[in-house]
Enzyme design. Structure first.
Site: not given
Length: 513
Positions: A168-169, A403-404
């Site tokens: 759950g949360g 870009g790498a």
């Protein structure tokens, strides 16, 4: 190992037969009790319980009877390798370890103390989540914990050990920590359990298939470490703590090593193949460079095309980020971007210098990656490196394209010292791909396009496919003999030991989440 003062939580508030039965049931599930886990984790006889007499104060008529209402969590402090830590250990033997308002307040108080005294906090999770019988007050208890996770983030190390359900949360609490440890066939993490999944989607799935340790280690990336047993898991938690400091205001401890800082390694001459398309194992390079070849790898089964982990150089703790050419040629995809970005930010938050070993052909191409947000996720890696103010070094072992090249701790993102091995390549792209773009018309008109392409590619490689241009512009600080990598990195680290770097005054940046 025995703790002399048994926590009040574990004393027989209800009859001892009931307590023995609950403990037996926990063992029957193949799990340790909350106290046994504390014993495994801490140095002998160092545990001091905090808020041991706190009880559940729920007045809801539907609240379960737990026998004098003991809380389903033990909180306290102790030492690991002589260093103070704070910890809480949820107790599944009491109402499934579920969290009421009182449990939440008790854990929150513990985390407040850890923040105040600047010591790591370790959460041992074994809980069914918010206590349904107590309604919204149990959700308030979970919320108090999540708030503290956020406040502690980047200030003190937070380690989650999930040795049971975390549902759950409350499952968000481990994910807000710096590291998540899991155990095969024991860990269960999910927001909605199998019963809810079946009722909503008609899908039948087991707890382990939905949120087991292997799922979170290999697919979701939630888990950083996976182990075969709780005993091994807690040993590795102790090992991890040896690499990291008490808080953001301190540095990791230096340990003695018998591995000479001047050691060179002949094997580094031959690890990288002559053929730029052939794979090799980057871990062999890391092992040859670091103290005694020891790497504590983080998320070793997730995004395996990039390696993240903790090592030592001359006894000092260092973070490692490296391509793995043996997996996807070391290309950076979405998962690799997120994995490395978070690790870089952890190292920066806790003053751990960073070394990047680079052999990257680029960001992963393809519609699946583009539609999945490689631009947004790749930007996280760029942001993390650019933002980091710790000492940053890089070594290009074979190639760094496009870009790498920029993203992987280049000087343009404020890296301090950048080395390249002899024969390394820095370029916008590979020679053949570049030639096919630049000379597209010429190749289309050539009677021998393949031969012409190869000739032009050789010329491009001579002019652009090396480190010469980068060195001339000062983007590379040295083209080094691979065998000298260890002493060169150690010397550079010593130079950067007292690095101070100012950042613009602001509330915080807006990372592309």
């Amino acid at each position: 190992m025995v703790i002399d003062n048994k926590p009040s939580h574990m004393k027989p508030l209800c009859n001892s037969v009931s307590e023995d039965a609950r403990i037996a049931a926990q063992h029957a599930r193949g799990k340790l009790t909350s106290l046994e886990r504390i014993n495994l984790l801490l140095d002998p006889n160092t545990f001091q319980e905090i808020a041991g007499l706190a009880h559940n104060h729920a007045t809801n008529a539907n609240a379960p009877d737990t026998g004098n209402n003991p809380l389903a969590v033990i909180t306290g402090s102790g030492k690991i390798n002589g260093r103070p830590v704070f910890l809480f250990s949820q107790d599944f033997t009491i109402i499934g370890g579920t969290i009421s308002e009182a449990e939440g307040q008790k854990i929150a108080h513990l985390m407040d103390l850890a923040l105040e005294y600047e010591a790591p906090v370790i959460g041992i999770y074994d809980s069914g989540g918010a206590r349904i019988q107590e309604g919204v007050t149990s959700l308030a208890g979970v919320g108090e914990i999540l708030l503290r996770n956020t406040r502690c983030s980047g200030a003190i190390p937070q380690i989650a050990v999930v040795v049971g359900p975390s549902a759950g949360g409350s499952a968000y609490s481990p994910s807000l920590c710096d590291f998540v440890f899991t155990v095969k066939n024991v860990t269960q993490m999910y927001i909605t359990g199998p019963d809810v999944v079946k009722s909503v989607t008609s899908e039948t799935i087991s707890h382990q298939e939905l949120g087991g340790a292997e799922i979170h280690s290999q697919k979701s990336g939630v888990a950083h470490f996976i182990h075969d047993s709780e005993e091994e898991c807690f040993r590795q938690v102790r090992r991890l703590l040896s690499f990291i400091p008490q808080s953001c205001n301190s540095k990791p401890q230096t340990v003695k090593t018998d591995d000479s800082p001047d050691r060179c390694d002949e094997t580094l001459q031959t690890i990288v193949p002559d053929d730029p398309r052939k794979p090799y194992d980057m871990k062999k390079i890391i092992s040859a460079v670091v103290d005694n070849g020891a790497l504590m790898e983080v998320q070793s089964q997730f995004a395996r095309n990039i390696i993240c982990g903790l090592v030592r150089l001359a006894g000092n703790s260092v973070g490692i980020v490296a391509q793995q050419p043996a997996i996807l040629a070391g290309a950076i995809d979405i998962n690799a971007s997120v994995k490395a970005a978070r690790f870089v930010r952890f190292c920066d938050a806790f003053n751990i210098p960073l070394v990047s070993f680079v052999d990257v052909p680029g960001f992963m191409p393809g519609a699946e990656q583009e539609h999945g947000g490689i631009i947004r996720h790749g930007a996280k890696l760029i942001y993390a490196y650019a933002e980091a103010t710790i000492p940053k070094l890089s070594v290009i072992t074979r190639k760094a394209y496009g870009g790498a090249y920029i993203a992987m701790s280049s000087q343009h993102l404020r890296s301090d010292i950048n080395y390249a091995w002899q024969g390394a390549i820095i370029a916008v792209m590979g020679a053949e791909a570049a030639v096919n773009i630049i000379f597209h018309k010429m190749l289309a008109e050539s009677p021998t396009p393949e031969e012409t392409c190869q000739k032009l590619a050789r010329e491009y490689s001579i002019n652009f496919g090396n480190t010469l241009q980068a060195s001339k512009h000062g983007y590379i600080d040295g083209v080094i003999d691979p065998r000298q990598t260890r002493p060169m990195l150690i010397h550079a680290m010593e130079t950067l030991h007292n690095k101070q770097q100012k950042v613009p005054q602001k509330k915080h940046g807006n990372m592309p989440l």
